[in-house]
Design a protein around this motif. Sequence first.
Motif, PDB file in Angstrom:
ATOM      1  N   ILE A  57       0.833  -1.203  -0.065  1.00  0.00           N
ATOM      2  CA  ILE A  57      -0.018   0.060   0.063  1.00  0.00           C
ATOM      3  C   ILE A  57       0.941   1.215  -0.112  1.00  0.00           C
ATOM      4  O   ILE A  57       1.655   1.329   0.859  1.00  0.00           O
ATOM      5  CB  ILE A  57      -1.006  -0.120   1.248  1.00  0.00           C
ATOM      6  N   ALA A  58       0.569   2.103  -0.732  1.00  0.00           N
ATOM      7  CA  ALA A  58       1.395   3.382  -0.905  1.00  0.00           C
ATOM      8  C   ALA A  58       0.882   4.641  -0.045  1.00  0.00           C
ATOM      9  O   ALA A  58       1.642   5.390   0.622  1.00  0.00           O
ATOM     10  CB  ALA A  58       1.272   4.045  -2.512  1.00  0.00           C
ATOM     11  N   ILE A  59      -0.403   4.772   0.028  1.00  0.00           N
ATOM     12  CA  ILE A  59      -0.932   5.853   0.964  1.00  0.00           C
ATOM     13  C   ILE A  59      -1.912   5.160   1.953  1.00  0.00           C
ATOM     14  O   ILE A  59      -2.956   4.263   1.534  1.00  0.00           O
ATOM     15  CB  ILE A  59      -1.659   6.889   0.050  1.00  0.00           C
ATOM     16  N   PHE A  60      -1.954   5.619   3.252  1.00  0.00           N
ATOM     17  CA  PHE A  60      -2.654   5.118   4.270  1.00  0.00           C
ATOM     18  C   PHE A  60      -3.510   6.337   4.563  1.00  0.00           C
ATOM     19  O   PHE A  60      -2.999   7.432   4.809  1.00  0.00           O
ATOM     20  CB  PHE A  60      -1.948   4.579   5.288  1.00  0.00           C
ATOM     21  N   VAL A  61      -4.907   6.378   4.644  1.00  0.00           N
ATOM     22  CA  VAL A  61      -5.742   7.590   5.270  1.00  0.00           C
ATOM     23  C   VAL A  61      -6.351   7.026   6.449  1.00  0.00           C
ATOM     24  O   VAL A  61      -7.197   5.863   6.340  1.00  0.00           O
ATOM     25  CB  VAL A  61      -6.729   7.807   4.249  1.00  0.00           C
ATOM     26  N   THR A  62      -6.491   7.646   7.544  1.00  0.00           N
ATOM     27  CA  THR A  62      -7.114   7.267   8.793  1.00  0.00           C
ATOM     28  C   THR A  62      -8.111   8.297   9.167  1.00  0.00           C
ATOM     29  O   THR A  62      -7.822   9.440   9.441  1.00  0.00           O
ATOM     30  CB  THR A  62      -6.237   7.011  10.077  1.00  0.00           C
ATOM     31  N   ARG A  78      -0.888   9.216   5.518  1.00  0.00           N
ATOM     32  CA  ARG A  78       0.747   8.619   5.489  1.00  0.00           C
ATOM     33  C   ARG A  78       0.922   7.955   4.379  1.00  0.00           C
ATOM     34  O   ARG A  78       0.353   7.542   3.520  1.00  0.00           O
ATOM     35  CB  ARG A  78       0.938   7.643   6.525  1.00  0.00           C
ATOM     36  N   ARG A  79       2.240   8.077   4.062  1.00  0.00           N
ATOM     37  CA  ARG A  79       2.968   7.206   2.706  1.00  0.00           C
ATOM     38  C   ARG A  79       3.702   6.195   3.367  1.00  0.00           C
ATOM     39  O   ARG A  79       4.257   6.266   4.238  1.00  0.00           O
ATOM     40  CB  ARG A  79       3.707   8.199   1.799  1.00  0.00           C
ATOM     41  N   GLN A  80       3.798   5.188   2.513  1.00  0.00           N
ATOM     42  CA  GLN A  80       4.459   4.025   2.905  1.00  0.00           C
ATOM     43  C   GLN A  80       5.938   4.170   3.273  1.00  0.00           C
ATOM     44  O   GLN A  80       6.543   5.144   2.357  1.00  0.00           O
ATOM     45  CB  GLN A  80       4.322   3.015   1.818  1.00  0.00           C
ATOM     46  N   GLY A  81       6.363   4.062   4.251  1.00  0.00           N
ATOM     47  CA  GLY A  81       7.696   4.400   4.308  1.00  0.00           C
ATOM     48  C   GLY A  81       8.395   5.932   4.867  1.00  0.00           C
ATOM     49  O   GLY A  81       9.434   6.154   4.862  1.00  0.00           O
ATOM     50  N   LEU A 128       4.635  11.390   8.262  1.00  0.00           N
ATOM     51  CA  LEU A 128       3.309  11.997   7.946  1.00  0.00           C
ATOM     52  C   LEU A 128       3.277  13.216   6.929  1.00  0.00           C
ATOM     53  O   LEU A 128       4.196  13.854   7.022  1.00  0.00           O
ATOM     54  CB  LEU A 128       2.775  12.461   9.403  1.00  0.00           C
ATOM     55  N   VAL A 129       2.533  13.014   6.041  1.00  0.00           N
ATOM     56  CA  VAL A 129       2.414  13.893   5.096  1.00  0.00           C
ATOM     57  C   VAL A 129       1.344  15.159   5.073  1.00  0.00           C
ATOM     58  O   VAL A 129       1.269  16.350   4.792  1.00  0.00           O
ATOM     59  CB  VAL A 129       2.285  13.471   3.479  1.00  0.00           C
ATOM     60  N   PHE A 130       0.331  14.771   5.946  1.00  0.00           N
ATOM     61  CA  PHE A 130      -0.828  15.610   6.038  1.00  0.00           C
ATOM     62  C   PHE A 130      -1.562  15.425   7.407  1.00  0.00           C
ATOM     63  O   PHE A 130      -2.181  14.183   7.442  1.00  0.00           O
ATOM     64  CB  PHE A 130      -1.636  15.921   5.124  1.00  0.00           C
TER      65      PHE A 130
END
Length: 272
Positions: A241-246, A256-259, A262-264
């Motif tokens: 998975i490249a992008i995780f949204v919670t 968040r992006r894999q590895g 936090l991006v936003f």
Amino acid sequence: MTDFVQLATHFTDLSAHATRIADFVRLADDRSCVRPWGSEAERDVSTPTIVFQSMDMISPDELCRIKDFDLRITPNQHVYITGPNGSGKTSLVRVLTRLWPPTRGRVLILGGATIACAPQDTVVYSGTLLEQLGMTNDTNNDDEACRTLMCVNLASLPLRTGGMRRFWTRARWAETLSPGELQRLALARLMLEKPTFAILDEATSSIDMPTERAIYEEFWRRNITTITIGHRMDPSLMERIAIFVTLDGKGGHVTRRQGEELVFDSRRRPTQ
Ligand SMILES: Nc1ncnc2c1ncn2[C@@H]1O[C@H](COP(=O)(O)OP(=O)(O)OP(=O)(O)O)[C@@H](O)[C@H]1O
Ligand SMILES: [Mg+2]
């Protein structure tokens, strides 16, 4: 006389249904409603892309479910969206598939991207196995249908249903197949639709882990980018998975992006 009165009720119902279907067909034909193109520069995007720009979404009960949502999804950037029950995950799908308009901001579907969805509640229709798979009853479709059924571990289904072209009612499909098998059927349908982006809204919740892994591998092998909504996922799939949204259920979210860091984090922004 009683029969006539009942018939009149049926005709009134029929007329209401026909009007709704006509409205739906009119809206489905209105491509500007389905694809709100952005500026000239955005229209020139050649890579299929989904963009959420500063989007707010308020549900019909007038609560803000998602605030200030920014996300850009491109092919092979598989996305995983999670959050507590009622936090707005399925609502996000409704916005993406144009069932609900965003309250603020924009959702752009660019570069010829196509989106298809396996909804949280599996849908089956009255019809043949080929029709369940979104195909016509043409014999030319048999091979592709069989190959796809094999990919979702349903290779023996044609034997159980009396072939590819045996009509079953919706109720019979729903009663005969187990919840996991119904989900696998819906995922085979989604694969055969060949969208650029496939949304799986808790669409593997009843499927055993080895089959779930094989199904995801098959989506990715077919070059279909997955947007998964769920509460848990096999760790070996998580790695891809490249992008995780919670979503936090209060309008806030973390991306968040894999590895990566936090991006936003919408919760860190000052309240507007
Ligand atoms: N048509 C509607 N009218 C009023 N409220 C609605 C409507 N649809 C959804 N909601 C509300 O919006 C909220 C978010 O719903 P949604 O289905 O997006 O949640 P979810 O995160 O997908 O939950 P789950 O994990 O249970 O699937 C819920 O509290 C729900 O009651
Ligand atoms: Mg949901």
